[in-house]
Design a protein around this motif. Structure first.
Motif, PDB file in Angstrom:
ATOM      1  N   ASP A 175      80.446 -32.545  65.185  1.00  0.00           N
ATOM      2  CA  ASP A 175      81.731 -33.065  64.709  1.00  0.00           C
ATOM      3  C   ASP A 175      81.521 -34.157  63.667  1.00  0.00           C
ATOM      4  OD1 ASP A 175      83.063 -31.357  66.420  1.00  0.00           O
ATOM      5  OD2 ASP A 175      83.425 -32.868  67.974  1.00  0.00           O
ATOM      6  N   GLU A 176      80.527 -35.023  63.903  1.00  0.00           N
ATOM      7  CA  GLU A 176      80.254 -36.106  62.956  1.00  0.00           C
ATOM      8  C   GLU A 176      79.850 -35.554  61.598  1.00  0.00           C
ATOM      9  OE1 GLU A 176      77.557 -40.209  62.739  1.00  0.00           O
ATOM     10  OE2 GLU A 176      76.908 -38.542  63.996  1.00  0.00           O
ATOM     11  N   LYS A 177      78.996 -34.537  61.594  1.00  0.00           N
ATOM     12  CA  LYS A 177      78.541 -33.961  60.335  1.00  0.00           C
ATOM     13  C   LYS A 177      79.641 -33.149  59.658  1.00  0.00           C
ATOM     14  CE  LYS A 177      73.626 -33.908  61.490  1.00  0.00           C
ATOM     15  NZ  LYS A 177      72.411 -33.094  61.732  1.00  0.00           N
ATOM     16  N   VAL A 178      80.477 -32.496  60.447  1.00  0.00           N
ATOM     17  CA  VAL A 178      81.624 -31.775  59.883  1.00  0.00           C
ATOM     18  C   VAL A 178      82.537 -32.741  59.136  1.00  0.00           C
ATOM     19  CG1 VAL A 178      83.738 -30.514  60.434  1.00  0.00           C
ATOM     20  CG2 VAL A 178      81.576 -29.864  61.528  1.00  0.00           C
ATOM     21  N   ASP A 179      82.861 -33.854  59.766  1.00  0.00           N
ATOM     22  CA  ASP A 179      83.705 -34.867  59.122  1.00  0.00           C
ATOM     23  C   ASP A 179      83.037 -35.406  57.863  1.00  0.00           C
ATOM     24  OD1 ASP A 179      85.588 -34.584  61.105  1.00  0.00           O
ATOM     25  OD2 ASP A 179      84.921 -36.325  62.258  1.00  0.00           O
ATOM     26  N   PHE A 180      81.724 -35.598  57.929  1.00  0.00           N
ATOM     27  CA  PHE A 180      80.939 -36.126  56.811  1.00  0.00           C
ATOM     28  C   PHE A 180      81.052 -35.221  55.587  1.00  0.00           C
ATOM     29  CE2 PHE A 180      76.542 -36.543  54.894  1.00  0.00           C
ATOM     30  CZ  PHE A 180      76.709 -37.810  54.369  1.00  0.00           C
ATOM     31  N   VAL A 181      80.792 -33.929  55.762  1.00  0.00           N
ATOM     32  CA  VAL A 181      80.812 -33.030  54.603  1.00  0.00           C
ATOM     33  C   VAL A 181      82.240 -32.787  54.101  1.00  0.00           C
ATOM     34  CG1 VAL A 181      78.609 -31.937  55.103  1.00  0.00           C
ATOM     35  CG2 VAL A 181      80.687 -30.960  56.055  1.00  0.00           C
ATOM     36  N   LYS A 182      83.211 -32.867  54.979  1.00  0.00           N
ATOM     37  CA  LYS A 182      84.601 -32.736  54.523  1.00  0.00           C
ATOM     38  C   LYS A 182      84.986 -33.922  53.641  1.00  0.00           C
ATOM     39  CE  LYS A 182      86.695 -29.766  58.046  1.00  0.00           C
ATOM     40  NZ  LYS A 182      87.710 -29.668  59.131  1.00  0.00           N
ATOM     41  N   ARG A 183      84.541 -35.118  54.020  1.00  0.00           N
ATOM     42  CA  ARG A 183      84.826 -36.300  53.195  1.00  0.00           C
ATOM     43  C   ARG A 183      84.167 -36.181  51.823  1.00  0.00           C
ATOM     44  NH1 ARG A 183      83.435 -39.176  57.903  1.00  0.00           N
ATOM     45  NH2 ARG A 183      81.506 -39.941  56.920  1.00  0.00           N
ATOM     46  N   ALA A 204      83.813 -30.729  50.898  1.00  0.00           N
ATOM     47  CA  ALA A 204      83.755 -29.348  51.373  1.00  0.00           C
ATOM     48  C   ALA A 204      85.158 -28.860  51.708  1.00  0.00           C
ATOM     49  CB  ALA A 204      82.859 -29.243  52.603  1.00  0.00           C
ATOM     50  N   ASP A 205      85.509 -27.682  51.216  1.00  0.00           N
ATOM     51  CA  ASP A 205      86.821 -27.101  51.516  1.00  0.00           C
ATOM     52  C   ASP A 205      86.856 -26.510  52.915  1.00  0.00           C
ATOM     53  OD1 ASP A 205      88.240 -27.288  48.810  1.00  0.00           O
ATOM     54  OD2 ASP A 205      86.376 -26.279  48.255  1.00  0.00           O
ATOM     55  N   GLN A 206      85.719 -25.903  53.309  1.00  0.00           N
ATOM     56  CA  GLN A 206      85.599 -25.318  54.636  1.00  0.00           C
ATOM     57  C   GLN A 206      84.217 -25.642  55.176  1.00  0.00           C
ATOM     58  OE1 GLN A 206      88.143 -23.804  56.031  1.00  0.00           O
ATOM     59  NE2 GLN A 206      89.474 -23.376  54.277  1.00  0.00           N
ATOM     60  N   VAL A 207      84.119 -25.743  56.510  1.00  0.00           N
ATOM     61  CA  VAL A 207      82.834 -26.014  57.141  1.00  0.00           C
ATOM     62  C   VAL A 207      82.585 -24.971  58.222  1.00  0.00           C
ATOM     63  CG1 VAL A 207      81.415 -27.698  58.363  1.00  0.00           C
ATOM     64  CG2 VAL A 207      83.150 -28.483  56.734  1.00  0.00           C
ATOM     65  N   VAL A 208      81.361 -24.424  58.237  1.00  0.00           N
ATOM     66  CA  VAL A 208      80.972 -23.450  59.258  1.00  0.00           C
ATOM     67  C   VAL A 208      79.709 -23.971  59.950  1.00  0.00           C
ATOM     68  CG1 VAL A 208      82.037 -21.452  58.154  1.00  0.00           C
ATOM     69  CG2 VAL A 208      79.703 -22.108  57.519  1.00  0.00           C
ATOM     70  N   ASP A 209      79.471 -23.468  61.158  1.00  0.00           N
ATOM     71  CA  ASP A 209      78.360 -23.942  61.986  1.00  0.00           C
ATOM     72  C   ASP A 209      77.164 -23.007  61.808  1.00  0.00           C
ATOM     73  OD1 ASP A 209      76.592 -24.748  63.951  1.00  0.00           O
ATOM     74  OD2 ASP A 209      78.092 -24.843  65.549  1.00  0.00           O
ATOM     75  N   THR A 219      60.095 -42.708  58.457  1.00  0.00           N
ATOM     76  CA  THR A 219      59.559 -41.348  58.363  1.00  0.00           C
ATOM     77  C   THR A 219      59.819 -40.572  59.640  1.00  0.00           C
ATOM     78  OG1 THR A 219      57.825 -42.075  56.834  1.00  0.00           O
ATOM     79  CG2 THR A 219      57.471 -39.986  57.977  1.00  0.00           C
ATOM     80  N   GLU A 220      59.657 -41.209  60.779  1.00  0.00           N
ATOM     81  CA  GLU A 220      59.899 -40.543  62.048  1.00  0.00           C
ATOM     82  C   GLU A 220      61.352 -40.082  62.163  1.00  0.00           C
ATOM     83  OE1 GLU A 220      58.552 -43.577  64.659  1.00  0.00           O
ATOM     84  OE2 GLU A 220      56.440 -42.947  64.573  1.00  0.00           O
ATOM     85  N   LEU A 221      62.280 -40.878  61.640  1.00  0.00           N
ATOM     86  CA  LEU A 221      63.687 -40.476  61.648  1.00  0.00           C
ATOM     87  C   LEU A 221      63.905 -39.202  60.838  1.00  0.00           C
ATOM     88  CD1 LEU A 221      65.667 -43.829  61.187  1.00  0.00           C
ATOM     89  CD2 LEU A 221      65.670 -42.343  63.201  1.00  0.00           C
ATOM     90  N   VAL A 222      63.319 -39.166  59.648  1.00  0.00           N
ATOM     91  CA  VAL A 222      63.487 -37.995  58.781  1.00  0.00           C
ATOM     92  C   VAL A 222      62.749 -36.796  59.359  1.00  0.00           C
ATOM     93  CG1 VAL A 222      63.067 -37.069  56.467  1.00  0.00           C
ATOM     94  CG2 VAL A 222      63.788 -39.452  56.753  1.00  0.00           C
ATOM     95  N   GLU A 223      61.558 -37.047  59.894  1.00  0.00           N
ATOM     96  CA  GLU A 223      60.736 -35.957  60.420  1.00  0.00           C
ATOM     97  C   GLU A 223      61.371 -35.304  61.643  1.00  0.00           C
ATOM     98  OE1 GLU A 223      55.963 -35.141  61.103  1.00  0.00           O
ATOM     99  OE2 GLU A 223      56.680 -37.080  60.384  1.00  0.00           O
ATOM    100  N   ALA A 224      62.189 -36.041  62.363  1.00  0.00           N
ATOM    101  CA  ALA A 224      62.864 -35.479  63.537  1.00  0.00           C
ATOM    102  C   ALA A 224      63.855 -34.392  63.147  1.00  0.00           C
ATOM    103  CB  ALA A 224      63.577 -36.583  64.312  1.00  0.00           C
ATOM    104  N   GLY A 225      64.305 -34.405  61.898  1.00  0.00           N
ATOM    105  CA  GLY A 225      65.154 -33.329  61.402  1.00  0.00           C
ATOM    106  C   GLY A 225      66.621 -33.445  61.723  1.00  0.00           C
ATOM    107  N   HIS A 226      67.059 -34.609  62.190  1.00  0.00           N
ATOM    108  CA  HIS A 226      68.463 -34.751  62.571  1.00  0.00           C
ATOM    109  C   HIS A 226      69.211 -35.764  61.704  1.00  0.00           C
ATOM    110  CE1 HIS A 226      67.383 -32.351  65.983  1.00  0.00           C
ATOM    111  NE2 HIS A 226      66.558 -33.278  66.469  1.00  0.00           N
ATOM    112  N   MET A 227      68.569 -36.234  60.643  1.00  0.00           N
ATOM    113  CA  MET A 227      69.196 -37.249  59.793  1.00  0.00           C
ATOM    114  C   MET A 227      70.426 -36.700  59.085  1.00  0.00           C
ATOM    115  SD  MET A 227      68.165 -40.399  59.517  1.00  0.00           S
ATOM    116  CE  MET A 227      68.901 -40.763  57.934  1.00  0.00           C
ATOM    117  N   MET A 228      71.460 -37.524  59.061  1.00  0.00           N
ATOM    118  CA  MET A 228      72.640 -37.238  58.253  1.00  0.00           C
ATOM    119  C   MET A 228      72.590 -38.220  57.082  1.00  0.00           C
ATOM    120  SD  MET A 228      76.657 -37.303  59.358  1.00  0.00           S
ATOM    121  CE  MET A 228      76.715 -39.089  59.563  1.00  0.00           C
TER     122      MET A 228
END
Length: 331
Positions: free
Chosen positions: A180-188, A191-196, A315-324
């Motif tokens: 939900d957080e990332k959906v809101d992020f890309v809409k702001r 993005a016209d539409q967001v898919v999972d 680096t550990e934050l980015v390497e974890a792969g969950h950074m927004m």
């Protein structure tokens, strides 16, 4: 001066070293580094290190700082100018107190935007710009309202900028995001539409009333989505990516006569092409767009102090792969 380099592929090999101040070549500027940003390419480069190499490897492909010296043929900058840049893959990066950068691939930094919101932007913006304008051949001044782009990993570093640029160019933007957080992020971001991307992309896009999309950009592992990409791309459309194809076969796109385009932001500087000057031009425009609010920075995490400990943590934050968005370290 202090440099922060790795001696093998393990992040724990990152250490502080003393080095001589580098000397400018004719077109170089010497920058006193005030801020850096961590990117996935830093991690990918480190992990590929094998065997022996000359000295510590200094990573870092976003930088911001003050020009303290210039080469004999430099015309764009003078001492005390504040610049930002993404650097050159064939040279030492920004994990150091002073960095040499060719003047062609740098620009005067934004004047109204903070260091942390500026330094996170060069690499991702150059990548997104080259994808949109050069690989997809989008004219931002044309009427693009009938064209649709699917951006896979819309909340990531490049995706968050590409979403903004595609929106500003008038395309219909479908971006993928999984929370939900990332959906809101890309809409702001436009993005016209967001898919999972953890769910069936074909069904989700078709449920939006879109049978085929003109452009698909792969910004994460393409293999899990390859069948969806092949199905959703419009005949004579374009698929572009910044990541590798391991199991996927480009030949699967043949029946639809799809254009396939690679994007590696470092190509121009790595091969010393005349076109590398376009990167300075893109960054000049970025500085204006950040200052006037046309483009939003995607900095989401800031560390104070350029040192081994903070580089490892970031680096550990980015390497974890969950950074927004992006993580930044200020000197």
């Amino acid at each position: 001066m202090k440099i922060y380099g790795v001696t093998d592929s393990d992040l724990n090999s990152l250490s502080e070293f003393d080095a001589a101040l580098p000397v400018c070549k004719p077109h170089d500027i010497l920058v006193e580094v005030q801020g850096i940003s961590i990117n996935p390419v830093d991690i990918a480069t480190r992990k590929k290190l094998t065997g022996s190499f000359n000295g510590p490897k200094v990573l870092g492909y976003d930088g911001y700082g003050k020009v303290v010296d210039t080469g004999s043929e430099v015309t764009k900058f003078k001492r005390n100018d504040i610049v930002f840049y993404a650097g050159d893959y064939s040279r030492d990066g920004s994990y150091q107190e002073y960095e040499l950068v060719d003047e062609a691939i740098a620009a005067i930094a934004p004047k109204k935007t903070s260091i942390e919101d500026s330094v996170s932007m060069p690499l991702v913006t150059l990548t997104a710009s080259e994808l949109l304008y050069e690989k997809l051949n989008i004219d931002p001044n044309a009427d693009n309202s009938e064209k649709t782009i699917l951006i896979i990993n819309g909340a990531g570093g490049v995706g968050s900028i590409l979403t903004q640029l595609a929106h500003l160019a008038g395309l219909k933007v479908i971006a993928t995001a999984s929370t939900d957080e990332k959906v809101d992020f890309v809409k702001r971001l436009g993005a016209d539409q967001v898919v999972d991307h953890h769910q069936d992309l074909i069904k989700q896009v078709r449920d939006l009333g879109v049978k085929y999309v003109d452009f698909i950009v792969g910004l994460s592992d393409n293999d899990p989505h390859w069948e969806e990409i092949v199905e959703l791309i419009k005949p004579f459309g374009t698929f572009a990516t910044i990541t590798n194809l391991n199991e996927s076969k480009v030949a699967d796109l043949k029946q639809k006569s799809v254009d396939f385009k690679w994007e590696w932001m470092f190509t121009k500087a790595f091969f010393n092409l005349d076109s590398m000057s376009t990167q300075g031009e893109y960054l000049f425009q970025l500085a204006q767009d950040l200052d006037n609010g046309k483009i939003s920075s995607t900095t989401t995490k800031v560390f104070q102090g350029l040192n081994v400990e903070n580089i490892k943590k970031a680096t550990e934050l980015v390497e974890a792969g969950h950074m927004m968005g992006k993580v930044v370290i200020l000197s």
